[in-house]
Motif scaffolding. Structure first.
Motif, PDB file in Angstrom:
ATOM      1  N   ASP A  91     -10.500  -8.333   5.777  1.00  0.00           N
ATOM      2  CA  ASP A  91     -11.756  -7.660   4.960  1.00  0.00           C
ATOM      3  C   ASP A  91     -11.634  -6.785   3.931  1.00  0.00           C
ATOM      4  OD1 ASP A  91     -13.639  -9.182   6.574  1.00  0.00           O
ATOM      5  OD2 ASP A  91     -13.855  -7.355   8.052  1.00  0.00           O
ATOM      6  N   THR A  92     -10.617  -6.039   4.078  1.00  0.00           N
ATOM      7  CA  THR A  92     -10.429  -5.133   2.679  1.00  0.00           C
ATOM      8  C   THR A  92      -9.868  -5.822   1.706  1.00  0.00           C
ATOM      9  OG1 THR A  92     -10.094  -3.182   4.140  1.00  0.00           O
ATOM     10  CG2 THR A  92      -9.344  -3.094   2.075  1.00  0.00           C
ATOM     11  N   VAL A  93      -8.879  -6.728   2.091  1.00  0.00           N
ATOM     12  CA  VAL A  93      -8.114  -7.527   0.912  1.00  0.00           C
ATOM     13  C   VAL A  93      -9.085  -8.414   0.351  1.00  0.00           C
ATOM     14  CG1 VAL A  93      -6.448  -9.336   0.758  1.00  0.00           C
ATOM     15  CG2 VAL A  93      -5.697  -7.193   2.039  1.00  0.00           C
ATOM     16  N   SER A 141      -1.712  -4.009  -7.834  1.00  0.00           N
ATOM     17  CA  SER A 141      -2.724  -3.774  -6.960  1.00  0.00           C
ATOM     18  C   SER A 141      -3.138  -5.313  -6.653  1.00  0.00           C
ATOM     19  CB  SER A 141      -3.819  -2.987  -7.450  1.00  0.00           C
ATOM     20  OG  SER A 141      -4.330  -3.918  -8.590  1.00  0.00           O
ATOM     21  N   GLN A 179      -6.357  -7.718  10.926  1.00  0.00           N
ATOM     22  CA  GLN A 179      -7.514  -6.516  10.856  1.00  0.00           C
ATOM     23  C   GLN A 179      -7.771  -6.282   9.575  1.00  0.00           C
ATOM     24  OE1 GLN A 179      -4.640  -6.711  12.807  1.00  0.00           O
ATOM     25  NE2 GLN A 179      -3.646  -4.708  13.062  1.00  0.00           N
ATOM     26  N   ASP A 180      -6.665  -6.437   8.467  1.00  0.00           N
ATOM     27  CA  ASP A 180      -6.884  -5.941   7.264  1.00  0.00           C
ATOM     28  C   ASP A 180      -7.572  -6.935   6.065  1.00  0.00           C
ATOM     29  OD1 ASP A 180      -5.621  -3.410   7.876  1.00  0.00           O
ATOM     30  OD2 ASP A 180      -3.697  -4.167   7.618  1.00  0.00           O
ATOM     31  N   THR A 235     -13.424 -12.346  13.044  1.00  0.00           N
ATOM     32  CA  THR A 235     -13.441 -12.110  11.532  1.00  0.00           C
ATOM     33  C   THR A 235     -14.872 -12.559  11.055  1.00  0.00           C
ATOM     34  OG1 THR A 235     -12.357 -14.128  11.275  1.00  0.00           O
ATOM     35  CG2 THR A 235     -11.035 -12.239  11.341  1.00  0.00           C
ATOM     36  N   ARG A 278       0.802  -1.275  -0.044  1.00  0.00           N
ATOM     37  CA  ARG A 278       0.035   0.109  -0.057  1.00  0.00           C
ATOM     38  C   ARG A 278       0.903   1.292  -0.054  1.00  0.00           C
ATOM     39  NH1 ARG A 278      -5.232  -1.375   0.068  1.00  0.00           N
ATOM     40  NH2 ARG A 278      -5.874  -3.215   0.974  1.00  0.00           N
ATOM     41  N   THR A 286     -12.196  -8.334  -0.052  1.00  0.00           N
ATOM     42  CA  THR A 286     -12.971  -7.409  -1.108  1.00  0.00           C
ATOM     43  C   THR A 286     -12.239  -7.110  -2.368  1.00  0.00           C
ATOM     44  OG1 THR A 286     -14.304  -6.478   0.865  1.00  0.00           O
ATOM     45  CG2 THR A 286     -14.538  -5.238  -1.154  1.00  0.00           C
ATOM     46  N   GLU A 287     -11.197  -6.787  -2.130  1.00  0.00           N
ATOM     47  CA  GLU A 287     -10.403  -6.279  -3.319  1.00  0.00           C
ATOM     48  C   GLU A 287     -10.114  -7.651  -4.446  1.00  0.00           C
ATOM     49  OE1 GLU A 287      -7.738  -2.670  -1.824  1.00  0.00           O
ATOM     50  OE2 GLU A 287      -6.950  -4.584  -1.258  1.00  0.00           O
TER      51      GLU A 287
END
Length: 266
Positions: free
Chosen positions: A74-76, A53, A71-72, A266, A35, A78-79
């Motif tokens: 969920d974002t990953v 990306s 903790q990251d 999670t 990032r 989704t991506e």
């Protein structure tokens, strides 16, 4: 050739990339996501591996290694939601079960859960691998081969991964803690810090090598150092009086419990 992407190029992610390159993987067959642009540029300059990306990595990779903080996740997830069918997902995230990935990624996605540790940065990791519902023997063999570039690998049932996390995942920190205390003891006894550090670090390296290569039980090796009425048995008595053994067991249980909590959160 298999294309491998590492999502999250922190210490563990970079160590894996470096190990794969040392093992003969071509830079063109590897990519990573990070990032922070400065960090991406640094890694590309150092290793010759292309940054992408998470979405790009998911579209291109045959093996997608997820090495982000829990903790990251969920974002990953989704991506990388449009992951190619058949892509192998390898999770290096502490506490996260394979079922989490299987519920968020395309049906049938093979997932292998891994608990590595930080000695990966010097090629001496201890990694434990477990297959998810759709992971085959071939998938597990491939992951074992990849991780073999940075240390040793064992297979365990997934229900043992929280214990692995507590024992070997967090294990290096326990050793560093003990070494720190022993160096402080050397200073207390009048030794310069540099001398105390060299004495203890090399003793730790030698002791670990003996444990690994001799095949002897730790009790046998300890008894070989412990002479009747000698200095070592006096020290061992104090360790037992102060409950060091019980404290270590309790600490590892606490780490196991925290790993379970991370999976439930999670």
């Amino acid at each position: 050739m298999t294309t491998i992407a590492v999502l999250g190029a922190g210490k563990i992610g970079e160590a894996l990339l470096a190990g794969l390159l040392r093992s003969g993987r071509a830079p063109a067959d590897l990519l990573f996501s990070e990032r922070h642009p400065e960090r991406s540029a640094e890694l590309t300059a150092r290793h010759g591996v292309r940054a992408a990306s998470p979405a790009e990595a998911a579209r291109e990779a045959d093996v997608l290694v997820v090495a982000v903080k829990p903790q990251d996740i969920d974002t990953v997830l989704t991506e990388i939601g449009d992951l190619r069918v058949g892509t192998l997902v390898v999770s290096l995230c502490a506490g996260l079960p394979t079922s989490l990935y299987e519920s968020r990624l395309p049906a049938g996605t093979p997932v292998v859960r891994v608990m590595p540790n930080t000695p990966m940065v010097v090629g001496e990791a201890m990694s434990a691998v477990s297959g998810g519902t759709h992971a085959t023997e071939e998938h597990l063999a491939l992951v074992t081969e990849l991780l073999g570039a940075v240390g040793r690998v064992v297979r365990v049932p997934e229900n043992q991964q929280d214990a692995v996390t507590a024992l070997s995942g967090s294990g290096p920190a326990y050793f560093f803690f003990l070494v720190e205390a022993m160096i402080d003891a050397g200073i207390l006894l009048g030794l310069p810090r540099a001398v105390a550090s060299e004495l203890i670090v090399q003793s730790a390296v030698g002791a670990a090598t003996m444990l690994r290569d001799s095949g002897e039980h730790p009790v046998t090796l300890r008894e070989a150092v412990t002479s009747p009425a000698g200095t070592t048995i006096s020290a061992i008595r104090e360790l037992e009086v102060h409950g060091v053994r019980a404290a270590l067991i309790a600490a590892i249980e606490a780490a196991r419990d925290r790993s379970v909590e991370l999976g439930r959160a999670t």
